[in-house]
Design a protein around this motif. Structure first.
Motif, PDB file in Angstrom:
ATOM      1  N   LYS A 176       0.818  -1.218   0.000  1.00 41.50           N
ATOM      2  CA  LYS A 176       0.000   0.000   0.000  1.00 41.50           C
ATOM      3  C   LYS A 176       0.852   1.268   0.000  1.00 41.50           C
ATOM      4  CE  LYS A 176      -3.755  -2.404   2.272  1.00 41.50           C
ATOM      5  NZ  LYS A 176      -3.454  -3.491   3.140  1.00 41.50           N
ATOM      6  N   GLU A 177       1.942   1.245   0.742  1.00 42.68           N
ATOM      7  CA  GLU A 177       2.789   2.428   0.823  1.00 42.68           C
ATOM      8  C   GLU A 177       3.734   2.471  -0.369  1.00 42.68           C
ATOM      9  OE1 GLU A 177       2.519   0.227   3.316  1.00 42.68           O
ATOM     10  OE2 GLU A 177       1.524   1.308   4.949  1.00 42.68           O
ATOM     11  N   PHE A 181       6.735   3.667  -0.692  1.00 43.56           N
ATOM     12  CA  PHE A 181       8.143   3.344  -0.467  1.00 43.56           C
ATOM     13  C   PHE A 181       8.390   1.839  -0.554  1.00 43.56           C
ATOM     14  CE2 PHE A 181       6.164   4.024   3.684  1.00 43.56           C
ATOM     15  CZ  PHE A 181       6.504   2.883   4.396  1.00 43.56           C
ATOM     16  N   TRP A 182       7.440   0.996  -0.142  1.00 44.23           N
ATOM     17  CA  TRP A 182       7.610  -0.451  -0.296  1.00 44.23           C
ATOM     18  C   TRP A 182       7.590  -0.818  -1.778  1.00 44.23           C
ATOM     19  CZ3 TRP A 182       9.565  -1.952   3.896  1.00 44.23           C
ATOM     20  CH2 TRP A 182       9.017  -1.729   5.154  1.00 44.23           C
ATOM     21  N   ALA A 183       6.621  -0.258  -2.494  1.00 43.95           N
ATOM     22  CA  ALA A 183       6.501  -0.549  -3.933  1.00 43.95           C
ATOM     23  C   ALA A 183       7.740  -0.076  -4.683  1.00 43.95           C
ATOM     24  CB  ALA A 183       5.239   0.107  -4.489  1.00 43.95           C
ATOM     25  N   ASP A 184       8.251   1.095  -4.330  1.00 46.22           N
ATOM     26  CA  ASP A 184       9.453   1.622  -4.996  1.00 46.22           C
ATOM     27  C   ASP A 184      10.660   0.724  -4.737  1.00 46.22           C
ATOM     28  OD1 ASP A 184       8.011   3.756  -6.008  1.00 46.22           O
ATOM     29  OD2 ASP A 184       8.796   5.218  -4.559  1.00 46.22           O
ATOM     30  N   ALA A 185      10.807   0.263  -3.503  1.00 45.59           N
ATOM     31  CA  ALA A 185      11.942  -0.612  -3.176  1.00 45.59           C
ATOM     32  C   ALA A 185      11.847  -1.920  -3.960  1.00 45.59           C
ATOM     33  CB  ALA A 185      11.991  -0.879  -1.675  1.00 45.59           C
ATOM     34  N   CYS A 186      10.661  -2.512  -4.004  1.00 42.69           N
ATOM     35  CA  CYS A 186      10.486  -3.760  -4.762  1.00 42.69           C
ATOM     36  C   CYS A 186      10.730  -3.530  -6.242  1.00 42.69           C
ATOM     37  CB  CYS A 186       9.088  -4.328  -4.531  1.00 42.69           C
ATOM     38  SG  CYS A 186       8.884  -5.071  -2.895  1.00 42.69           S
ATOM     39  N   SER A 187      10.234  -2.431  -6.772  1.00 42.70           N
ATOM     40  CA  SER A 187      10.438  -2.117  -8.193  1.00 42.70           C
ATOM     41  C   SER A 187      11.919  -1.994  -8.530  1.00 42.70           C
ATOM     42  CB  SER A 187       9.714  -0.827  -8.569  1.00 42.70           C
ATOM     43  OG  SER A 187       8.333  -1.016  -8.516  1.00 42.70           O
ATOM     44  N   GLU A 188      12.670  -1.379  -7.640  1.00 38.66           N
ATOM     45  CA  GLU A 188      14.106  -1.224  -7.877  1.00 38.66           C
ATOM     46  C   GLU A 188      14.794  -2.588  -7.982  1.00 38.66           C
ATOM     47  OE1 GLU A 188      17.830   0.190  -8.624  1.00 38.66           O
ATOM     48  OE2 GLU A 188      15.931   1.301  -8.711  1.00 38.66           O
ATOM     49  N   PRO A 202       7.680  -7.261   9.214  1.00 40.42           N
ATOM     50  CA  PRO A 202       6.423  -6.982   8.531  1.00 40.42           C
ATOM     51  C   PRO A 202       6.484  -7.615   7.139  1.00 40.42           C
ATOM     52  CG  PRO A 202       7.430  -4.942   9.356  1.00 40.42           C
ATOM     53  CD  PRO A 202       8.416  -6.043   9.545  1.00 40.42           C
ATOM     54  N   HIS A 203       5.364  -8.082   6.647  1.00 38.61           N
ATOM     55  CA  HIS A 203       5.361  -8.801   5.374  1.00 38.61           C
ATOM     56  C   HIS A 203       5.860  -7.945   4.218  1.00 38.61           C
ATOM     57  CE1 HIS A 203       2.926 -11.331   7.951  1.00 38.61           C
ATOM     58  NE2 HIS A 203       3.425 -12.305   7.230  1.00 38.61           N
ATOM     59  N   ASN A 204       5.590  -6.663   4.252  1.00 28.41           N
ATOM     60  CA  ASN A 204       6.084  -5.774   3.198  1.00 28.41           C
ATOM     61  C   ASN A 204       7.611  -5.721   3.210  1.00 28.41           C
ATOM     62  OD1 ASN A 204       3.421  -5.171   2.582  1.00 28.41           O
ATOM     63  ND2 ASN A 204       3.408  -3.301   3.784  1.00 28.41           N
TER      64      ASN A 204
END
Length: 156
Positions: free
Chosen positions: A12-13, A15-22, A130-132
């Motif tokens: 949802k956040e 910053f998690w999505a950005d880190a995974c995308s990187e 945390p799972h994220n």
């Protein structure tokens, strides 16, 4: 190598999505990596924790590619150093297992059926993540493993 990450819950956040995308971008040079998100089930709406865990588990089992070597992330799983993890992925590839699925369960754990489907369990240590964050750490460690296996700079 083909890697599938099956994870309960959405990122949802940003910053998690950005880190995974990187890390997904970095991994393109080494493997085909796919993320399959499973909706988390609210126990209050599912009739309790056991019912929500079973429903999430059924969705996880559908999302794990047929014939893949499934590795469940679990506190009680085998701990490995980054180098040991790289060796494990190499060993799997050398034994003909080039389709790997990592499973990150929900906040209430996974069903017995998911545990039975897993070929092995892996742990990032006795801490609770945390799972994220576990998803980000997993992608980073997979990337690091490929760099280590190829003798490329990064892991120091």
């Amino acid at each position: 190598m083909r890697i599938t990450v099956v994870a309960v819950g959405k990122l949802k956040e940003r910053f998690w999505a950005d880190a995974c995308s990187e890390y997904l971008k970095r991994l393109k040079a080494y493997a085909k990596v796919e993320i399959r998100e499973i909706s988390d089930i609210d126990p209050a709406k599912a009739g309790g924790v056991d019912a929500s865990r079973e429903r999430e588990g059924a969705a996880i089992l559908v999302a794990v590619p047929e014939g893949s070597h499934a590795i469940l992330l679990a506190i009680e799983g085998k701990e490995r150093s980054s180098e040991g993890f790289a060796r494990r992925l190499d060993d799997l590839a050398l034994s003909g297992k080039s389709d790997i699925a990592f499973i990150i369960g929900g906040s209430d754990g996974v069903s017995d059926a998911v545990r039975a489907r897993a070929n092995e369990q892996m742990s990032f240590g006795p801490i609770t993540l945390p799972h994220n964050l576990a998803r980000v750490v997993l992608l980073e460690q997979v990337y690091r493993a490929f760099k280590i296996s190829r003798g490329e700079p990064y892991h120091k």
